[in-house]
Design a protein around this motif. Structure first.
Motif, PDB file in Angstrom:
ATOM      1  N   PRO A 367      32.099  40.851  37.971  1.00  0.00           N
ATOM      2  CA  PRO A 367      32.469  39.639  37.222  1.00  0.00           C
ATOM      3  C   PRO A 367      31.262  38.746  36.945  1.00  0.00           C
ATOM      4  O   PRO A 367      30.337  38.650  37.746  1.00  0.00           O
ATOM      5  N   CYS A 368      31.282  38.086  35.797  1.00  0.00           N
ATOM      6  CA  CYS A 368      30.264  37.105  35.449  1.00  0.00           C
ATOM      7  C   CYS A 368      30.739  35.726  35.907  1.00  0.00           C
ATOM      8  O   CYS A 368      31.826  35.276  35.508  1.00  0.00           O
ATOM      9  N   ASP A 377      33.621  38.928  30.188  1.00  0.00           N
ATOM     10  CA  ASP A 377      33.740  38.400  31.540  1.00  0.00           C
ATOM     11  C   ASP A 377      33.020  39.246  32.579  1.00  0.00           C
ATOM     12  O   ASP A 377      33.048  38.905  33.761  1.00  0.00           O
ATOM     13  N   TYR A 378      32.423  40.354  32.175  1.00  0.00           N
ATOM     14  CA  TYR A 378      31.800  41.264  33.136  1.00  0.00           C
ATOM     15  C   TYR A 378      30.384  41.608  32.700  1.00  0.00           C
ATOM     16  O   TYR A 378      30.048  41.560  31.520  1.00  0.00           O
ATOM     17  N   GLU A 433      35.607  48.432  38.859  1.00  0.00           N
ATOM     18  CA  GLU A 433      35.398  47.039  39.243  1.00  0.00           C
ATOM     19  C   GLU A 433      34.748  47.004  40.618  1.00  0.00           C
ATOM     20  O   GLU A 433      35.299  47.510  41.596  1.00  0.00           O
TER      21      GLU A 433
END
Length: 535
Positions: A367-368, A377-378, A433
């Motif tokens: 995740p960012c 978002d990543y 993830e």
């Protein structure tokens, strides 16, 4: 500083680093030697030339004093027994040497014999800061092959159009999400592209040979981001060493050398006197649809001494230099590798394994924070067992030695968080993830360890991963394609004469199994030697 003894001796090396220079050292026991390098910056690469050094033999240590106008780390490429303080990688064993300071490295050589190397270990500085270390047989002993008539040093390198701004551009790309990072704009042999690039064709490296004589070529792959194929037109090569250890001789028409690896090969000048290209070309293991890589071939010229016509161009290895995506050629080469396993150079493969680890090597998403990435978002991240390394504020060695809490955790897992069809197509995104963390694996002294590295196709980003271990050489007991089967694949392990190396390529959508004995206390870095994956 350890004093000389009957089993080891010291070479004190006051090192000053050459930026865009490749420095070559030769090591020998029973002498104390001082060398001075200085860390300079130039606007353009230059041809590698011989460094200040002399032929040396056997186990020893030397010191390098880095006089540093810019913040780099320096020494890496040897095992450094009980000496992680001088291993070099920033945030692992030290913080980067600040600009305007100096740092003295003690480098201990023990059972290495052959060619190893050193390079900067700060971001991508090693793209231009690297060199070879040659360790001859100890006094009173010989090569395990006929003494060659001469030697030549081959340093494979890469060049980036960003020049001295390379690390700054890299940092910006990583902060934006890492989907694009700098790519090499050329590959080099001893600092030159060779005949096929106009700016370099007048300075192509030449290696002179006499007809009928045999030469030892010491080859270092210092390329930042790629495996390389190497071939010499109309000449076979006999591989006799990898990563400072001897191998059973194998006659080959090409090499596949991982980034970070060194190879020693014998070449006999047995063809018609003339000129012959030594060519080096990228082995690209990314998605075959990705074509934005350097297609130019780096070249040097093997030139016979004597009177012959120079009107025709040098012969080119059209039939022996594999194509960019020749996975079969890469696998065929790797499968032939064996340790020498002689009485003078025995193997000691651990048998009673006390620690087993199964480690996935993947490209993942993390995740960012606070919408900090430019692309969603990543951000993309390389991981081992779904953990992407996060640099601490204090190097791990200092934190361990001084008992500083909160710097790292000791919970690196022996297994990935979830088992799935690692090499399948159209994999779900959930296994991709990952988390960031400063997570280490703790081993007890003298444990015997088996690690299986499993490549994955997460994010459709499978590729080769040249895994490199600091502080150790290890035995590669098995390599295969597909998902590792813990019941059938161990039956095919080579426990008799597996190659002893410090870098092993985990094949695209495949696995590699290694063993070693944890008998070198310290903090040691495990990483992929493709630097964009390490970053």
């Amino acid at each position: 500083m350890a004093k000389s003894s009957s089993n080891s001796s010291n070479i004190f090396l006051a090192a000053v680093l050459l930026f865009f220079g490749n420095v070559f050292l030769r090591a020998q026991a029973s002498d104390v030697h001082y060398y001075d390098f200085v860390n300079l910056q130039f606007g353009r690469h230059h041809t590698e030339g011989p460094a200040n050094g002399s032929a040396k033999n056997g186990p020893q240590s030397f010191c390098t004093c880095l006089d540093n106008p810019v913040p780099y780390d320096f020494m890496h490429g040897v095992k450094q027994p009980r000496n992680p303080w001088s291993d070099g990688p920033e945030y692992i064993t030290q913080c980067a040497s600040p600009a305007g300071t100096n740092f003295t490295y003690e480098v201990n050589l023990t059972d290495e014999e052959g060619t190893v190397w050193w390079h900067a270990h700060n971001e991508w500085t090693r793209s231009t800061v690297y060199g070879a270390i040659v360790i001859l047989p100890r006094e009173g002993s010989n090569f395990p092959f006929s003494t060659p008539d001469g030697e030549h040093l081959i340093l494979l390198g890469s060049w980036y159009k960003e020049g001295t701004f390379l690390n700054k551009v890299l940092e910006m790309d990583l902060s934006a999400g890492g989907y694009t990072v700098p790519r090499a704009t050329g590959y080099m042999i001893n600092g030159q592209y060779g005949d096929f690039v106009p700016c370099s064709n007048e300075t192509t490296p030449h290696f002179s040979v006499d007809y009928g004589k045999t030469y030892l070529f010491r080859i270092v792959n210092a390329v930042v981001g790629s495996e390389m194929f190497v071939s010499i037109a109309d000449h076979n090569m006999t591989l006799v060493g990898i990563d400072g250890a001897y191998t059973k001789p194998i006659v080959v028409s090409y090499l596949m050398i991982e980034p970070g690896q060194t190879m020693d090969v014998l070449v006999t000048a047995n063809q018609s006197p003339g000129r012959y290209y030594l060519a080096a070309q990228r082995f690209s293991t990314e998605n075959i649809e990705f074509t934005k890589f350097v297609h130019e071939v780096a070249t040097a010229i093997i030139q016979y001494k004597g009177n012959f016509s120079l009107t025709s161009p040098p012969s080119y290895p059209n039939d022996t230099l594999p194509y960019y995506h020749d996975y079969g050629a890469a696998a065929s080469f790797t499968q032939q590798l064996r340790s020498l396993a002689s009485e003078e150079h025995p193997v000691d493969v651990p048998g009673n394994v006390t620690t087993r680890m199964f480690i996935t090597v993947s490209m993942n998403h993390v995740p960012c924070p606070d919408d900090s990435c430019d692309y969603g978002d990543y951000k993309i991240a390389s991981t081992l067992n779904n953990i992407s390394w996060e640099d601490p504020s204090v190097d791990v060695l200092q934190a361990y030695y001084r008992n500083i809490s909160g710097v790292y955790t000791t919970d690196f897992p022996d297994l990935p968080p979830v088992m799935f069809n690692f090499t399948g197509d159209d994999l779900p995104t959930s296994p991709a993830e990952a988390a960031q963390g400063t997570s280490v694996k703790v081993l007890n002294y003298n444990e015997t360890v088996e690690m299986v590295f499993q490549g994955t196709n997460l994010l459709d980003e499978s590729g080769y991963h040249p895994m490199h271990m600091h502080g150790y050489n290890f035995y590669v007991i098995g390599v295969g394609l597909g998902n590792f089967d813990n019941e059938t694949d161990p039956q095919m392990y080579n426990l008799v004469d597996p190659p002893k190396v410090n870098t092993i390529g985990v094949p695209k959508n495949g696995w590699a199994a290694i063993r070693f004995r944890a008998n070198n206390p310290g903090v040691w870095y495990w990483h992929c030697h493709i630097d964009r994956h390490m970053s």
